[in-house]
Design an enzyme around this catalytic site. Sequence first.
Site, PDB file in Angstrom:
ATOM      1  N   ASP A  90     -27.359  -2.712  21.069  1.00 31.61           N
ATOM      2  CA  ASP A  90     -28.029  -2.292  22.315  1.00 31.61           C
ATOM      3  C   ASP A  90     -28.822  -1.014  22.071  1.00 31.61           C
ATOM      4  O   ASP A  90     -29.965  -0.856  22.510  1.00 31.61           O
ATOM      5  CB  ASP A  90     -27.001  -2.004  23.418  1.00 31.61           C
ATOM      6  CG  ASP A  90     -26.304  -3.250  23.917  1.00 31.61           C
ATOM      7  OD1 ASP A  90     -25.438  -3.759  23.186  1.00 31.61           O
ATOM      8  OD2 ASP A  90     -26.635  -3.725  25.012  1.00 31.61           O
ATOM      9  N   ASP A 119     -21.041 -13.049  22.181  1.00 32.91           N
ATOM     10  CA  ASP A 119     -19.583 -13.134  22.259  1.00 32.91           C
ATOM     11  C   ASP A 119     -18.986 -14.533  22.407  1.00 32.91           C
ATOM     12  O   ASP A 119     -18.138 -14.929  21.643  1.00 32.91           O
ATOM     13  CB  ASP A 119     -19.080 -12.280  23.436  1.00 32.91           C
ATOM     14  CG  ASP A 119     -19.514 -10.822  23.329  1.00 32.91           C
ATOM     15  OD1 ASP A 119     -20.315 -10.485  22.440  1.00 32.91           O
ATOM     16  OD2 ASP A 119     -19.058 -10.015  24.161  1.00 32.91           O
ATOM     17  N   ARG A 143     -18.904 -14.679  32.854  1.00 38.57           N
ATOM     18  CA  ARG A 143     -18.274 -13.964  31.733  1.00 38.57           C
ATOM     19  C   ARG A 143     -17.403 -14.930  30.910  1.00 38.57           C
ATOM     20  O   ARG A 143     -17.109 -16.042  31.358  1.00 38.57           O
ATOM     21  CB  ARG A 143     -17.394 -12.828  32.292  1.00 38.57           C
ATOM     22  CG  ARG A 143     -18.138 -11.723  33.002  1.00 38.57           C
ATOM     23  CD  ARG A 143     -18.937 -10.842  32.083  1.00 38.57           C
ATOM     24  NE  ARG A 143     -18.102 -10.210  31.060  1.00 38.57           N
ATOM     25  CZ  ARG A 143     -18.594  -9.492  30.029  1.00 38.57           C
ATOM     26  NH1 ARG A 143     -19.899  -9.328  29.910  1.00 38.57           N
ATOM     27  NH2 ARG A 143     -17.789  -8.960  29.135  1.00 38.57           N
ATOM     28  N   TRP A 155     -23.229 -16.307  26.942  1.00 41.34           N
ATOM     29  CA  TRP A 155     -23.981 -16.818  25.779  1.00 41.34           C
ATOM     30  C   TRP A 155     -23.853 -18.329  25.620  1.00 41.34           C
ATOM     31  O   TRP A 155     -24.117 -18.869  24.559  1.00 41.34           O
ATOM     32  CB  TRP A 155     -23.500 -16.103  24.502  1.00 41.34           C
ATOM     33  CG  TRP A 155     -23.931 -14.663  24.458  1.00 41.34           C
ATOM     34  CD1 TRP A 155     -23.187 -13.586  24.837  1.00 41.34           C
ATOM     35  CD2 TRP A 155     -25.198 -14.124  24.031  1.00 41.34           C
ATOM     36  NE1 TRP A 155     -23.919 -12.415  24.670  1.00 41.34           N
ATOM     37  CE2 TRP A 155     -25.148 -12.722  24.170  1.00 41.34           C
ATOM     38  CE3 TRP A 155     -26.382 -14.703  23.528  1.00 41.34           C
ATOM     39  CZ2 TRP A 155     -26.215 -11.872  23.841  1.00 41.34           C
ATOM     40  CZ3 TRP A 155     -27.440 -13.869  23.194  1.00 41.34           C
ATOM     41  CH2 TRP A 155     -27.346 -12.476  23.357  1.00 41.34           C
ATOM     42  N   GLU A 204     -29.371  -8.528  32.727  1.00 40.18           N
ATOM     43  CA  GLU A 204     -28.830  -8.746  31.381  1.00 40.18           C
ATOM     44  C   GLU A 204     -29.268 -10.107  30.836  1.00 40.18           C
ATOM     45  O   GLU A 204     -29.668 -10.226  29.687  1.00 40.18           O
ATOM     46  CB  GLU A 204     -27.298  -8.645  31.466  1.00 40.18           C
ATOM     47  CG  GLU A 204     -26.576  -8.629  30.131  1.00 40.18           C
ATOM     48  CD  GLU A 204     -25.062  -8.461  30.308  1.00 40.18           C
ATOM     49  OE1 GLU A 204     -24.575  -8.422  31.471  1.00 40.18           O
ATOM     50  OE2 GLU A 204     -24.352  -8.389  29.283  1.00 40.18           O
TER      51      GLU A 204
HETATM   52  C1  DGY Z   1     -17.908  -6.897  25.981  1.00 36.91           C
HETATM   53  O1  DGY Z   1     -16.987  -6.132  26.232  1.00 36.91           O
HETATM   54  O2  DGY Z   1     -18.253  -7.835  26.693  1.00 36.91           O
HETATM   55  C2  DGY Z   1     -18.679  -6.688  24.788  1.00 36.91           C
HETATM   56  O3  DGY Z   1     -19.670  -7.645  24.607  1.00 36.91           O
HETATM   57  C3  DGY Z   1     -17.828  -6.588  23.587  1.00 36.91           C
HETATM   58  O4  DGY Z   1     -18.562  -5.835  22.737  1.00 36.91           O
END
Ligand code: DGY
Length: 418
Positions: A37, A160, A193, A341, A384
């Site tokens: 980032d 992730d 998430r 993702w 995001e």
């Molecule tokens: C998160 O905490 O979601 C991050 O992507 C881990 O680095």
Amino acid sequence: MNYDKLDKRARKILQVNDRGLYTVPTKGLYPYQWNWDSAFCAWGIATYDVRRAWAEIETLFTGQWDNGMVPHIVFHKQAIGYFPGPDVWDVPRVPHTSGITQPPIAATMARSVYEQDKHYGRVHMELLYGRLVSWHRWFVKYRLHDGMVAITHPWESGRDNAVDWDGAMANVDGSNVGEYTRRDTAHIDPEMRPKKEDYDRYLTMLYFSRDCGWDEDEIAKNAPFRVADVGMTFLFLRACRDLLHLALELDHETDEIQGWITTLKGGVERHWNAEHGHYDSIDLRTGEFANSLSTGSFLCWYAGIDHPQMLAHYERIMGVVPFGVPSNDPAASTFNPKRYWRGPTWSNVNALIAIGLAEMHHITKAEELRKATQSLIAEHGFFEYFDPYIGTPEGGDNFSWTAAIWLTWASPHAKGRF
Ligand code: DGY
């Protein structure tokens, strides 16, 4: 559309997320300095303040370990609202850091910051160069597997919960992690998430590496997860090419870096999944391909690798979704347009794909992607990530790398390249 106003808004976001000498990805959800980032931020900040852009990269490297590794998070100041924090990672150094790395794009972004103002940047580049080399050496020593870059945790990939890890994740036992409280789902809709079963496994992997004292040899031998990440291999190859460019510019020895590039090119060939006809990640514990076509595979052009079959896949996918590039193939049963993702479109990845396409002479495609990303951000905001079918914003708002990408590449006033 008032693009001047959007340029101003992008700068404002980076300023609001500025914590002095580093930039948080977004307030609340990510309250520390994240590795890739921050590299994206430096690239964006350099469009209006080269001095501050250098500070961003140099602050990231205050987290560099003695063995050369640059961690994925640097915990400069204690912040509430993030899990797992410094107490969980328990790395005995100051500033506190996590114990895993992230995509090594710093050499690429530092090159770009340097080229923005070579006169000012020369001394900074000279000082950073050795640190970049030692991070790259760490990758070569501990993470190259047949020329492919191995990750020991999905968070290292920066992508992730990508489908690329599903096979390898299924072999990680997440049943013994005990009670813990996630913080991310207090900030963001849980549907956007990773799931609880993913977090259980993320923690299992973290605890394994922590409990063996971050011993890379032990991790290589016995950690529950080790995947040759196609996205990481492409990004590292690209970064090595940029490091080579910097070595020539600064008059340093180049043989070692040339050797890395040759090795990585060999690794790229091993990432080719002949059965499915695309570049792919490989579970190094089982030797099996992931059989997933994610945006990691489409970073090939950015690494200087072209392939007609990759272009055909790209055209097919971009013909299906109006707001690509989706992080997962919409034809896959695992596709989810909301979940992080596993389907959403990310502006930072779009920039890397498009810059690669342009460099490999697919100019029209590159420009189409830039325009599409421009409208996505202009109409829906600096989020995001985005739903690839309907463009709705998802994840964190006022997101630093989206603002950075706007300033460097997506805005009509941006250079649109490196
Ligand atoms: C998160 O905490 O979601 C991050 O992507 C881990 O680095």
